[in-house]
Design a protein around this motif. Structure first.
Motif, mmCIF file in Angstrom:
data_model
loop_
_atom_site.group_PDB
_atom_site.id
_atom_site.type_symbol
_atom_site.label_atom_id
_atom_site.label_comp_id
_atom_site.label_asym_id
_atom_site.label_seq_id
_atom_site.Cartn_x
_atom_site.Cartn_y
_atom_site.Cartn_z
ATOM 1 N N GLY A 538 -5.327 23.992 37.974
ATOM 2 C CA GLY A 538 -5.722 24.118 39.266
ATOM 3 C C GLY A 538 -4.542 23.836 40.062
ATOM 4 O O GLY A 538 -4.548 23.839 41.522
ATOM 5 N N ASP A 539 -3.453 23.554 39.682
ATOM 6 C CA ASP A 539 -2.357 22.942 40.531
ATOM 7 C C ASP A 539 -1.695 24.336 40.885
ATOM 8 O O ASP A 539 -0.599 24.331 41.861
ATOM 9 C CB ASP A 539 -1.317 21.992 39.598
ATOM 10 C CG ASP A 539 -0.975 22.642 38.726
ATOM 11 O OD1 ASP A 539 -1.383 23.447 37.919
ATOM 12 O OD2 ASP A 539 0.568 22.505 38.493
ATOM 13 N N LEU A 540 -1.901 25.675 40.284
ATOM 14 C CA LEU A 540 -1.308 26.616 40.794
ATOM 15 C C LEU A 540 -2.435 27.485 41.868
ATOM 16 O O LEU A 540 -3.423 27.441 41.738
ATOM 17 C CB LEU A 540 -1.170 27.575 39.599
ATOM 18 C CG LEU A 540 0.101 27.005 38.734
ATOM 19 C CD1 LEU A 540 0.065 28.118 37.406
ATOM 20 C CD2 LEU A 540 1.279 27.163 39.296
ATOM 21 N N PRO A 541 -1.561 28.107 42.948
ATOM 22 C CA PRO A 541 -2.479 28.695 44.187
ATOM 23 C C PRO A 541 -3.302 29.926 43.562
ATOM 24 O O PRO A 541 -3.972 30.689 44.691
ATOM 25 C CB PRO A 541 -1.456 29.032 45.106
ATOM 26 C CG PRO A 541 -0.304 28.267 44.727
ATOM 27 C CD PRO A 541 -0.288 28.198 43.200
ATOM 28 N N THR A 542 -3.155 30.489 42.522
ATOM 29 C CA THR A 542 -3.609 31.742 42.122
ATOM 30 C C THR A 542 -5.032 31.885 42.555
ATOM 31 O O THR A 542 -5.307 32.932 43.230
ATOM 32 C CB THR A 542 -3.592 32.017 40.400
ATOM 33 O OG1 THR A 542 -1.879 31.902 40.166
ATOM 34 C CG2 THR A 542 -3.895 33.546 40.242
ATOM 35 N N TRP A 543 -5.943 31.187 42.148
ATOM 36 C CA TRP A 543 -7.315 31.205 42.338
ATOM 37 C C TRP A 543 -7.686 31.096 43.744
ATOM 38 O O TRP A 543 -8.629 31.799 44.485
ATOM 39 C CB TRP A 543 -8.093 30.118 41.674
ATOM 40 C CG TRP A 543 -7.759 28.703 41.913
ATOM 41 C CD1 TRP A 543 -6.671 27.945 41.630
ATOM 42 C CD2 TRP A 543 -8.418 27.945 43.314
ATOM 43 N NE1 TRP A 543 -6.501 26.682 42.122
ATOM 44 C CE2 TRP A 543 -7.627 26.651 43.212
ATOM 45 C CE3 TRP A 543 -9.313 27.983 43.896
ATOM 46 C CZ2 TRP A 543 -7.943 25.739 44.073
ATOM 47 C CZ3 TRP A 543 -9.619 27.120 44.789
ATOM 48 C CH2 TRP A 543 -8.898 25.899 44.893
ATOM 49 N N ALA A 544 -6.875 30.355 44.562
ATOM 50 C CA ALA A 544 -6.992 30.245 46.127
ATOM 51 C C ALA A 544 -6.654 31.450 46.654
ATOM 52 O O ALA A 544 -6.968 31.664 47.689
ATOM 53 C CB ALA A 544 -6.310 28.879 46.764
ATOM 54 N N SER A 545 -5.497 31.964 45.864
ATOM 55 C CA SER A 545 -5.089 33.352 46.636
ATOM 56 C C SER A 545 -5.731 34.441 46.672
ATOM 57 O O SER A 545 -5.456 35.579 47.185
ATOM 58 C CB SER A 545 -3.556 33.529 46.253
ATOM 59 O OG SER A 545 -2.965 34.424 46.595
ATOM 60 N N ALA A 546 -6.643 34.481 45.695
ATOM 61 C CA ALA A 546 -7.634 35.862 45.171
ATOM 62 C C ALA A 546 -8.418 35.897 46.264
ATOM 63 O O ALA A 546 -9.147 35.120 46.919
ATOM 64 C CB ALA A 546 -8.293 35.533 43.864
ATOM 65 N N MET A 547 -8.838 37.197 46.659
ATOM 66 C CA MET A 547 -9.774 37.635 47.638
ATOM 67 C C MET A 547 -10.309 38.917 47.087
ATOM 68 O O MET A 547 -9.992 39.953 46.511
ATOM 69 C CB MET A 547 -8.924 38.232 48.777
ATOM 70 C CG MET A 547 -10.007 38.381 50.078
ATOM 71 S SD MET A 547 -8.843 38.778 51.341
ATOM 72 C CE MET A 547 -7.790 37.252 51.790
ATOM 73 N N ALA A 548 -11.727 39.044 47.176
ATOM 74 C CA ALA A 548 -12.746 40.029 46.958
ATOM 75 C C ALA A 548 -13.116 40.690 48.082
ATOM 76 O O ALA A 548 -13.712 39.902 49.045
ATOM 77 C CB ALA A 548 -13.775 39.383 45.979
ATOM 78 N N ILE A 549 -13.004 41.773 48.352
ATOM 79 C CA ILE A 549 -13.457 42.490 49.316
ATOM 80 C C ILE A 549 -14.354 43.787 49.354
ATOM 81 O O ILE A 549 -14.028 44.567 48.210
ATOM 82 C CB ILE A 549 -12.021 43.306 50.078
ATOM 83 C CG1 ILE A 549 -11.121 41.902 50.391
ATOM 84 C CG2 ILE A 549 -12.606 43.805 51.507
ATOM 85 C CD1 ILE A 549 -9.668 42.548 50.754
ATOM 86 N N VAL A 550 -15.270 44.066 49.950
ATOM 87 C CA VAL A 550 -16.407 45.173 49.709
ATOM 88 C C VAL A 550 -16.481 45.800 51.019
ATOM 89 O O VAL A 550 -16.120 45.095 52.131
ATOM 90 C CB VAL A 550 -17.565 44.587 49.087
ATOM 91 C CG1 VAL A 550 -17.507 44.087 47.766
ATOM 92 C CG2 VAL A 550 -18.183 43.613 50.232
#
Length: 552
Positions: A538-550
């Protein structure tokens, strides 16, 4: 003496004469759709009984209740503009009173007729997922009977719970929402932004935000990003769309975490943008995925608790189907093209695919987790042979395939390989108006490949999903170029990401998206990956950086 079975009755409560004609016509057509929609059997041949006021509708139901045998209507259709004979009230008050009265007495399915529903009716329906809204011009529909059949199927007692899709359209000056369930939807009016200066300030804050300072993770990145996300939810949803929509999202989120008896059927969330507008393109940068209401627990971000995605409307592009499929059918094979570009590292100079002037050299770190991504995909393919077919752009030993020749190979595979997914694992960078994928080149140089070309080749080969396991790939330009070309989805990261956590995120996504027995849609797989990655690190920004676009 045997009792005669009570006839199936449908109550229509409306002052509008046309409603009676329209619904009599549509119900008369239902028998033609019975084979395709067997759940509509109780409505086929049912007698339509119209009443024109709150009082007369209640009186009719009381008469049915006292009949021998008792008559339980199979459907109640309530006009949102229904009036009361003996009293005046706010618009929609009579309809809401009738809806509540019926609901307190029986489980009869409820359908509300509403083109522009009064606020009271709108709030009532939003808070009750068991109530359905009908907005179509039934008599003008070419295939009205079929559309009625799909809606009535959703209302049958044995119908499985289905997610409703809430689409929030972010405009330049106003915001609107649409609610979809199955193949039917209704829309709100445009709602002007009430805090334009505040929203502009949020855009400025996010445009200068990064979870990293150089190569070092910023110590307060989550606190800073959370503050923007919380303010975005407040300004764009609660204050602009209104409290009913905010409460709907919060209730859906609560039910996802702690389902109860008669649980909410679920909400699939979209934020929609038309990127033809420069101002909307700037609004696209806001972290809608990090939204939460003021005072929420620190971990209750939208991307962790609701299936969600960004949805693009692209002027001039062929539209995707009006209603996105929630998931693939179980067992449907998936073809994936894998591009391993991990051999690019160190101090690298560039050649461009367009033959333009040389570009400045850049330093890239080694990528050690790409092999693990490929191994994980091969593991998934082995779990259900034939369900996942993987091709590699460069086969083992083809280290000499670089630069322009490698670009031609990618083009040929994407155009002719009939792939569902193009997975790129390597380095990417977004600057100005372009996003570039970094490929190995000749003589120690690297080769920049424009995302614009990738989008064109995906369109030609009808490849629908682009997965970028790389830094800074989720730019406005990536979304626009790939979607304009015809792709249906992009999964990418908007900021710099730590390589190992990025690889784990992608693996989590594929675990559910490529599940052969119970595949999930892009939004659901995205939510799962965010939740899992946040738990992993949780301390890494990976999950908050991810973006799903349709694409719409």
């Amino acid at each position: 003496m045997e009792q005669t079975a009570a006839p199936n009755m449908i109550l229509l409560a409306s002052m509008n004469d046309e409603h009676e004609d329209d619904w009599a016509n549509n119900l008369a057509q239902l028998h033609r759709h019975l084979q395709q929609y067997p759940a509509i059997a109780p409505f086929v041949g049912a007698e339509l009984r119209r009443r024109t006021s709150l009082e007369s509708a209640r009186n009719q139901i009381e008469i049915w209740e006292q009949a021998t045998p008792r008559i339980e209507p199979v459907l109640a259709i309530i006009d949102a503009r229904l009036g009361a004979a003996n009293k005046r009230g706010k618009p929609g008050a009579a309809a809401v009173e009738l809806l509540e009265w019926i609901h307190s007495r029986s489980n009869v399915p409820l359908l509300v007729l509403a083109v522009d529903p009064p606020e009271l009716v709108q709030r009532y329906v939003l808070e009750r997922p068991e109530v359905f809204v009908w907005t179509s011009d039934a008599k003008g529909a070419v295939n009205g009977g079929a559309e009625v059949a799909t809606v009535l199927t959703c209302l049958t007692p044995l119908a499985p719970k289905r997610r409703r899709r809430l689409i929030i359209r972010v405009g330049e000056h106003s915001i609107t929402y649409r609610m979809q369930m199955g193949r039917h939807e209704y829309s709100s009016q445009d709602m002007p932004y009430k805090e334009r200066d505040r929203i502009s300030a949020l855009v400025g804050r996010i445009e200068t935000f990064s979870p990293y300072t150089g190569e070092t993770k910023a110590p307060q990145w989550l606190k800073d990003l959370s503050g923007v996300g919380e303010d975005v939810f407040s300004a764009m949803v609660t204050h602009s769309l209104g409290a009913p929509i905010a409460k709907l999202i919060q209730r859906a989120r609560d039910e996802e975490v702690s389902p109860g008896v008669g649980a909410f059927a679920g909400l699939d969330l979209r934020f929609e943008f038309n990127l033809a507008s420069q101002e909307v393109s700037r609004l696209f940068n806001l972290p809608f995925e990090m939204g939460r209401e003021f005072g929420a627990d620190s971990g209750r971000y939208l991307c962790l608790e609701l299936p969600m995605a960004r949805r693009l409307h692209v002027d001039g592009a062929a539209p995707a189907p009006r209603w996105e499929q929630d998931t693939r059918a179980p067992g449907q094979p998936v073809r994936l093209l894998f591009m391993d570009a991990s051999s690019v590292f160190g101090t690298v100079s560039f050649r461009r695919e367009d033959g333009g002037p040389p570009l400045p050299a850049k330093e890239f770190g080694p990528l050690l987790s790409v092999a693990q991504e490929r191994k994980h995909l091969q593991h998934l393919a082995g779990l259900a042979p034939g369900s996942l077919l993987i091709d590699n752009v460069r086969e083992d030993g083809e280290t000499g395939l670089v630069g322009a020749e490698l670009q031609r190979r990618i083009e040929e595979r994407l155009k002719t390989g009939n792939y569902d997914i193009f997975h790129f694992a390597g380095h990417s960078e977004s600057s100005g108006e372009s996003t570039m994928l970094v490929l190995p080149g000749a003589d120690g140089e690297a080769w920049q490949l424009s995302i614009r070309l990738i989008g064109q080749w995906m369109e030609a080969g009808k490849c629908k999903l682009l997965v970028l396991s790389s830094c800074s790939g989720a730019s406005v330009r990536t979304a626009l170029e790939v979607m304009r070309a015809g792709a249906a989805g992009v999964l990418a990261f908007r900021w710099q990401v730590e390589e190992e956590s990025c690889a784990r995120y992608i693996q989590r996504f594929y675990d559910v998206y490529l599940d052969a027995a119970q595949p999930k849609g892009l939004a659901e797989a995205y939510r799962y990956a965010c939740k899992a990655a946040q738990g992993d690190a949780g301390d890494l920004p990976t999950w908050a950086s991810a973006m799903a676009i349709v694409r719409d």
